[in-house]
Design a protein around this motif. Structure first.
Motif, PDB file in Angstrom:
ATOM      1  N   THR A 137       0.721  -1.069  -0.108  1.00 60.67           N
ATOM      2  CA  THR A 137       0.003  -0.137   0.005  1.00 60.67           C
ATOM      3  C   THR A 137       0.845   1.299   0.318  1.00 60.67           C
ATOM      4  O   THR A 137       0.749   2.109  -0.713  1.00 60.67           O
ATOM      5  CB  THR A 137      -1.095   0.240   1.176  1.00 60.67           C
ATOM      6  N   GLY A 138       1.913   1.249   0.728  1.00 66.55           N
ATOM      7  CA  GLY A 138       2.630   2.368   0.777  1.00 66.55           C
ATOM      8  C   GLY A 138       3.320   2.600  -0.400  1.00 66.55           C
ATOM      9  O   GLY A 138       3.554   3.784  -1.030  1.00 66.55           O
ATOM     10  N   ARG A 139       3.993   1.705  -1.212  1.00 67.66           N
ATOM     11  CA  ARG A 139       4.445   1.699  -2.481  1.00 67.66           C
ATOM     12  C   ARG A 139       3.508   2.312  -3.578  1.00 67.66           C
ATOM     13  O   ARG A 139       3.891   3.241  -4.274  1.00 67.66           O
ATOM     14  CB  ARG A 139       5.166   0.232  -2.946  1.00 67.66           C
ATOM     15  N   GLY A 140       2.390   1.816  -3.255  1.00 65.77           N
ATOM     16  CA  GLY A 140       1.351   2.158  -4.206  1.00 65.77           C
ATOM     17  C   GLY A 140       0.922   3.540  -4.101  1.00 65.77           C
ATOM     18  O   GLY A 140       0.725   4.409  -4.951  1.00 65.77           O
ATOM     19  N   LEU A 141       0.919   4.108  -2.830  1.00 70.31           N
ATOM     20  CA  LEU A 141       0.308   5.468  -2.699  1.00 70.31           C
ATOM     21  C   LEU A 141       1.678   6.357  -2.982  1.00 70.31           C
ATOM     22  O   LEU A 141       1.347   7.606  -3.315  1.00 70.31           O
ATOM     23  CB  LEU A 141       0.275   5.727  -0.876  1.00 70.31           C
ATOM     24  N   ALA A 142       2.835   5.970  -2.879  1.00 68.35           N
ATOM     25  CA  ALA A 142       4.145   6.555  -3.462  1.00 68.35           C
ATOM     26  C   ALA A 142       3.994   6.604  -5.118  1.00 68.35           C
ATOM     27  O   ALA A 142       4.927   7.411  -5.749  1.00 68.35           O
ATOM     28  CB  ALA A 142       5.361   6.014  -2.959  1.00 68.35           C
ATOM     29  N   GLY A 143       3.174   6.140  -5.613  1.00 67.86           N
ATOM     30  CA  GLY A 143       3.119   6.033  -7.217  1.00 67.86           C
ATOM     31  C   GLY A 143       3.656   4.708  -7.898  1.00 67.86           C
ATOM     32  O   GLY A 143       3.838   4.764  -9.302  1.00 67.86           O
ATOM     33  N   GLU A 144       4.248   3.917  -7.154  1.00 68.47           N
ATOM     34  CA  GLU A 144       4.916   2.639  -7.760  1.00 68.47           C
ATOM     35  C   GLU A 144       3.753   1.705  -7.910  1.00 68.47           C
ATOM     36  O   GLU A 144       2.850   1.578  -7.336  1.00 68.47           O
ATOM     37  CB  GLU A 144       5.984   2.172  -6.795  1.00 68.47           C
ATOM     38  N   PRO A 145       3.992   1.031  -9.020  1.00 64.67           N
ATOM     39  CA  PRO A 145       3.117  -0.177  -9.565  1.00 64.67           C
ATOM     40  C   PRO A 145       3.195  -1.409  -8.464  1.00 64.67           C
ATOM     41  O   PRO A 145       4.267  -1.503  -8.104  1.00 64.67           O
ATOM     42  CB  PRO A 145       3.626  -0.745 -10.905  1.00 64.67           C
ATOM     43  N   VAL A 146       2.090  -1.935  -8.244  1.00 63.31           N
ATOM     44  CA  VAL A 146       1.805  -3.026  -7.154  1.00 63.31           C
ATOM     45  C   VAL A 146       1.116  -4.175  -7.857  1.00 63.31           C
ATOM     46  O   VAL A 146       0.161  -4.164  -8.836  1.00 63.31           O
ATOM     47  CB  VAL A 146       1.219  -2.536  -5.947  1.00 63.31           C
TER      48      VAL A 146
ATOM     49  N   ASP B 204      -1.131  -6.918  -7.060  1.00 62.93           N
ATOM     50  CA  ASP B 204      -2.256  -7.093  -5.879  1.00 62.93           C
ATOM     51  C   ASP B 204      -3.738  -7.151  -6.542  1.00 62.93           C
ATOM     52  O   ASP B 204      -4.008  -6.155  -7.310  1.00 62.93           O
ATOM     53  CB  ASP B 204      -1.999  -5.994  -4.815  1.00 62.93           C
ATOM     54  N   PRO B 205      -4.564  -8.020  -6.026  1.00 62.86           N
ATOM     55  CA  PRO B 205      -5.837  -7.922  -6.657  1.00 62.86           C
ATOM     56  C   PRO B 205      -6.826  -6.863  -6.253  1.00 62.86           C
ATOM     57  O   PRO B 205      -7.818  -6.714  -6.997  1.00 62.86           O
ATOM     58  CB  PRO B 205      -6.585  -9.322  -6.110  1.00 62.86           C
ATOM     59  N   VAL B 206      -6.496  -6.242  -5.037  1.00 65.19           N
ATOM     60  CA  VAL B 206      -7.401  -5.110  -4.708  1.00 65.19           C
ATOM     61  C   VAL B 206      -6.959  -3.889  -4.877  1.00 65.19           C
ATOM     62  O   VAL B 206      -7.450  -2.824  -5.161  1.00 65.19           O
ATOM     63  CB  VAL B 206      -7.752  -5.475  -3.146  1.00 65.19           C
ATOM     64  N   LEU B 207      -5.626  -3.677  -4.487  1.00 72.06           N
ATOM     65  CA  LEU B 207      -4.656  -2.414  -4.412  1.00 72.06           C
ATOM     66  C   LEU B 207      -4.919  -1.655  -5.771  1.00 72.06           C
ATOM     67  O   LEU B 207      -5.205  -0.309  -5.595  1.00 72.06           O
ATOM     68  CB  LEU B 207      -3.476  -2.637  -4.271  1.00 72.06           C
ATOM     69  N   PRO B 208      -5.082  -1.853  -6.804  1.00 66.28           N
ATOM     70  CA  PRO B 208      -5.174  -1.033  -8.225  1.00 66.28           C
ATOM     71  C   PRO B 208      -6.287  -0.156  -8.249  1.00 66.28           C
ATOM     72  O   PRO B 208      -6.444   0.862  -8.218  1.00 66.28           O
ATOM     73  CB  PRO B 208      -5.065  -2.036  -9.337  1.00 66.28           C
ATOM     74  N   ALA B 209      -7.545  -0.985  -7.648  1.00 66.94           N
ATOM     75  CA  ALA B 209      -8.847  -0.172  -7.438  1.00 66.94           C
ATOM     76  C   ALA B 209      -8.694   0.942  -6.334  1.00 66.94           C
ATOM     77  O   ALA B 209      -9.268   1.889  -6.547  1.00 66.94           O
ATOM     78  CB  ALA B 209      -9.953  -1.040  -7.281  1.00 66.94           C
ATOM     79  N   PHE B 210      -8.413   0.583  -5.387  1.00 72.65           N
ATOM     80  CA  PHE B 210      -8.232   1.175  -4.049  1.00 72.65           C
ATOM     81  C   PHE B 210      -7.339   2.498  -4.297  1.00 72.65           C
ATOM     82  O   PHE B 210      -7.586   3.764  -4.006  1.00 72.65           O
ATOM     83  CB  PHE B 210      -7.765   0.451  -2.791  1.00 72.65           C
TER      84      PHE B 210
END
Length: 299
Positions: A70-79, A81-87
């Motif tokens: 989640t932290g990486r995703g909030l920082a703009g990095e691709p992740v 994960d099945p749920v995080l892209p939508a979140f």
């Protein structure tokens, strides 16, 4: 995992685990629903790590990994994960505060080590992350009226607290089975209740009196949240009113059942859920039509 697939995964989680609120979201404009699904799906995803009775993996490691992704995703990095892209797409789209996300994950982390709370203020500290921030994360999606964003924030927090406390009252036995007590130790002592009493097959008189007291607190949160509905745009009001009616219906069912929550899981009957949905359906359709009436002025 494509963005479309991620939103669908969140919708499935919402439909499976949040039936009452999922029903209420059907009253929202279609474009808002997927974002509510994304927020619910993320919350449920984390909650299952700490609460599932069937999970055999290392819960702390799994939550640490979710927090890291989640932290990486909030920082703009691709992740991956099945749920995080939508979140993450929803967080970016509505400018949801990263601090609210951090507070929620901190509350989930507390569930791995904290088994009880001494006072109601202590419990409120936990619920700030587990529930109040859910309300404030939902608020940008539901849309406050122009100029009412700040005024709508506290009612949104209070509604999250009301829903959470309602869940605590309903799930006393399940939480006890997980080794947790979400009723303040000070209150248990005041009513002569031992933690072991919350795991018995029948609800004793002292436990019922304790639950009645806590239900009064839940009512106070619902009252504090009530003024917030009219601070939302009209197309979101039927959804929130239906959600309050359905979750409030759980509290009513607990009260009418004499607070006998240890014998069975209290539910709002299907026909009552359907009736609540129907009562708000016409208002939802009319509000949606009115908001879609715009003039297209071209040069």
């Amino acid at each position: 995992m494509t963005l479309t697939a991620s939103y669908e995964r969140c919708r499935q989680l919402h439909a499976r685990y949040g039936r009452s609120y999922y029903l209420a979201t059907l009253l929202l404009p279609a474009w808002k629903r997927r974002h509510v699904h994304a927020l619910y799906g993320f919350a449920r995803y984390a909650d299952e790590i700490v609460d599932s009775f069937t999970m055999t993996a290392d819960r702390r490691a799994a939550l640490d990994e979710l927090c890291a992704r989640t932290g990486r995703g909030l920082a703009g990095e691709p992740v991956a994960d099945p749920v995080l892209p939508a979140f993450l797409h929803t967080v970016r789209s509505f400018g949801i505060a990263h601090g609210d996300v951090d507070a929620f994950l901190a509350a989930m982390r507390a569930d791995l080590s904290v088994t009880g709370y001494d006072t109601y203020d202590d419990l409120l500290g936990y619920m700030e992350g587990s529930a109040a921030v859910i309300g404030t994360m939902m608020l940008p999606v539901l849309e406050a009226l122009p100029g009412e964003e700040a005024a709508a924030r506290e009612p949104a927090r209070q509604l999250g607290l009301a829903f959470q406390l309602t869940n605590f009252l309903r799930d006393v036995a399940e939480d006890h089975a997980r080794g947790r007590v979400y009723l303040p130790a000070k209150d248990l002592a005041a009513y002569g209740v031992e933690p072991a009493d919350l795991g018995r097959p029948r609800t004793g008189r002292a436990v019922r009196e304790l639950l009645a007291f806590e239900a009064g607190r839940a009512r106070e949160h619902y009252r504090a949240a009530a003024r917030g509905v009219d601070l939302l745009v009209p197309s979101s009001r039927p959804c929130v009113r239906a959600a309050v009616e359905l979750y409030g219906g759980i509290l009513v069912a607990i009260e009418r059942g004499g607070y006998a929550v240890l014998e069975r899981r209290v539910r709002v009957p299907r026909h009552r859920r359907a009736a609540a949905f129907a009562r708000h359906l016409l208002a939802s359709a009319e509000a949606g039509r009115l908001e879609r009436r715009v003039r297209l002025d071209l040069p």
